[in-house]
Design a protein around this motif. Structure first.
Motif, mmCIF file in Angstrom:
data_model
loop_
_atom_site.group_PDB
_atom_site.id
_atom_site.type_symbol
_atom_site.label_atom_id
_atom_site.label_comp_id
_atom_site.label_asym_id
_atom_site.label_seq_id
_atom_site.Cartn_x
_atom_site.Cartn_y
_atom_site.Cartn_z
ATOM 1 N N ASP A 1 -0.582 15.177 2.990
ATOM 2 C CA ASP A 1 -0.069 13.840 2.685
ATOM 3 C C ASP A 1 1.442 13.894 2.458
ATOM 4 O O ASP A 1 2.190 13.033 2.946
ATOM 5 C CB ASP A 1 -0.766 13.274 1.446
ATOM 6 C CG ASP A 1 -2.199 12.856 1.718
ATOM 7 O OD1 ASP A 1 -2.652 13.009 2.864
ATOM 8 O OD2 ASP A 1 -2.869 12.391 0.778
ATOM 9 N N ASP B 1 1.303 4.133 0.780
ATOM 10 C CA ASP B 1 1.081 3.249 -0.374
ATOM 11 C C ASP B 1 0.795 4.065 -1.632
ATOM 12 O O ASP B 1 1.273 3.742 -2.731
ATOM 13 C CB ASP B 1 -0.093 2.302 -0.099
ATOM 14 C CG ASP B 1 0.325 1.075 0.706
ATOM 15 O OD1 ASP B 1 1.540 0.776 0.737
ATOM 16 O OD2 ASP B 1 -0.552 0.428 1.304
ATOM 17 N N ASP B 2 0.018 5.116 -1.479
ATOM 18 C CA ASP B 2 -0.334 5.957 -2.617
ATOM 19 C C ASP B 2 0.905 6.610 -3.229
ATOM 20 O O ASP B 2 0.920 6.924 -4.417
ATOM 21 C CB ASP B 2 -1.324 7.035 -2.168
ATOM 22 C CG ASP B 2 -1.902 7.807 -3.337
ATOM 23 O OD1 ASP B 2 -2.423 7.167 -4.270
ATOM 24 O OD2 ASP B 2 -1.824 9.049 -3.323
ATOM 25 N N ARG B 3 1.924 6.798 -2.414
ATOM 26 C CA ARG B 3 3.169 7.398 -2.886
ATOM 27 C C ARG B 3 4.251 6.361 -3.148
ATOM 28 O O ARG B 3 5.403 6.709 -3.408
ATOM 29 C CB ARG B 3 3.677 8.414 -1.853
ATOM 30 C CG ARG B 3 2.934 9.720 -1.947
ATOM 31 C CD ARG B 3 2.994 10.534 -0.677
ATOM 32 N NE ARG B 3 2.418 11.862 -0.905
ATOM 33 C CZ ARG B 3 1.141 12.085 -1.149
ATOM 34 N NH1 ARG B 3 0.293 11.065 -1.195
ATOM 35 N NH2 ARG B 3 0.691 13.313 -1.362
#
Length: 421
Positions: free
Chosen positions: A241, A294-296
């Motif tokens: 990721d 988005d998660d980051r």
């Protein structure tokens, strides 16, 4: 209807399970120079011959076909093969096979292609069905395990081709000047310049965490970061990721340097604009990439793209394989282009292929086959959702991880019924 009745009778009146078990034992465990083992093998071989003879005699004219079906397929596989034969009325005349998480599974087969699957592939080869191995791996990696698993004779038979690095090259031993086709040689010069710069900078400019947690796969063209952890593990997922985010930013910076061009005094702004826009571009087109960014909290609202940016990125593919790889490739070079080239070299004039795979790059080949009526698709249960949606909407050939042999057995029934005695 006659074929249905014959299959029903075959599995109702005969112990097909024992026939199949005996055939597998005889095929997969050949006689060895040891008295007890040899005795077991000879007994199984004699019993198999007796049971196959009984089936042949019960189906005059087609007995050999139905003896072969009983020896190869379960009842469910046989009737699924009949459905394929009825629907398509064509025999499979090429196998197009992804490797990782398709023929073999890290979680279920210890990353080895099962002996059963390898044997079934040799059966198809002996029947004159060409094999196209279609993978994102390097050529050297693929050659090694194919020779180990299938043997030199099959690999160099002229009936096997390798589409490697997801379509950047095609290797078909035994075809003279056509043996190796470097498809990336035909790319536009600007694309080649960008990929050369990406390869040169990808590790030297990487954050220390990525430099230590990933390695650069030894590709001829694509730029692929792989984890230094067990594929699919939590550590591998986390580092890939991170690598995806880094590759997107590096791609934006390289395009700014070599394609867009930065005027003196505004270079930093141009690079920032290109990296922001690169993230947004691929996030819009791939929900898995969007989820990672988005998660980051790594998605900015971009301004209008710099002149030429969108046009150039339209030709560049960024692929994300959770816990396995992050990759930059050319859209002009994909598995479809590679498969078409391989089938051309193999002289498969009217292909109707079994396409097996688990990823979005495999989906393109499946869709190509469906759109052109050149084949059918199969996928493991853990494949990407988009792949599974396609497979379920077509012929429903979904198999458990590491059990590609189930589909190969089903297709062998289809071929036997279409070709007849």
């Amino acid at each position: 209807m006659e074929r249905y009745d014959h299959l029903y009778r075959l599995y109702e009146d005969f112990d097909a399970e024992t026939v199949r078990a005996s055939q597998d034992f005889v095929d997969l465990f050949p006689p060895v120079d040891e008295r007890v083992a040899l005795s077991y093998w000879e007994d199984a071989s004699e019993e198999l011959d007796e049971r196959r003879t009984a089936i042949r005699e019960a189906f005059p004219g087609t007995g050999e076909t139905y003896a072969d079906i009983a020896a190869r397929a379960t009842r469910d596989q046989a009737f699924t093969g009949l459905d394929l034969a009825t629907k398509h009325d064509r025999a499979i005349n090429a196998l197009v096979l992804d490797v990782d998480e398709t023929l073999r599974s890290a979680g279920r087969t210890d990353n080895e292609i099962p002996r059963e699957t390898l044997y079934l592939l040799t059966e198809f080869h002996d029947e004159g069905v060409p094999i196209v191995v279609c993978t994102g791996q390097t050529l050297e990696n693929v050659k090694g395990f194919l020779i180990q698993g299938l043997g030199n004779a099959i690999v160099h038979s002229g009936e096997l081709s390798v589409v490697y690095e997801a379509g950047t090259g095609v290797f078909t031993p035994g075809h003279g000047p056509e043996t190796k086709r470097l498809l990336y040689d035909d790319l536009d010069g600007a694309v080649s310049v960008v990929f050369e710069a990406l390869r040169r900078r990808v590790l030297s400019e990487a954050p220390d965490r990525i430099r230590r947690g990933c390695h650069l796969q030894g590709n001829e063209f694509n730029v692929t970061l792989k984890p230094n952890f067990e594929t699919g593990s939590e550590a591998a997922t986390e580092i890939i990721d991170d690598a995806l985010s880094y590759l997107l930013d590096l791609l934006g910076a390289v395009v700014a340097d070599h394609v867009i061009g930065a005027d003196s005094g505004t270079e930093g702004e141009t690079v920032d604009s290109c990296t922001d826009w690169t993230r947004a571009y691929y996030a819009e087109r791939d929900p898995e990439i969007r989820a990672v960014l988005d998660d980051r909290d790594a998605l900015a609202t971009p301004t209008d793209p710099p002149d030429g940016m969108e046009t150039f990125l339209d030709g560049v593919d960024v692929a994300y394989y959770e816990g396995d790889a992050a990759e930059i490739a050319s859209r002009e070079l994909n598995k479809v282009v590679g498969v078409e080239t391989a089938l051309d070299v193999l002289d498969v004039r009217d292909p109707f292929a079994l396409v097996m795979g688990d990823s979005k790059s495999d989906l393109r080949v499946m869709e190509w086959a469906a759109d052109h009526d050149t084949g059918i698709a199969a996928a493991p249960e853990h494949a990407s959702e988009s792949v599974l949606d396609h497979v379920r909407d077509t012929d429903g050939l979904v198999f458990p991880p590491g059990e590609a042999g189930e589909v190969l057995r089903t297709v062998s029934v289809c071929n036997a019924l279409v070709r007849g005695p």
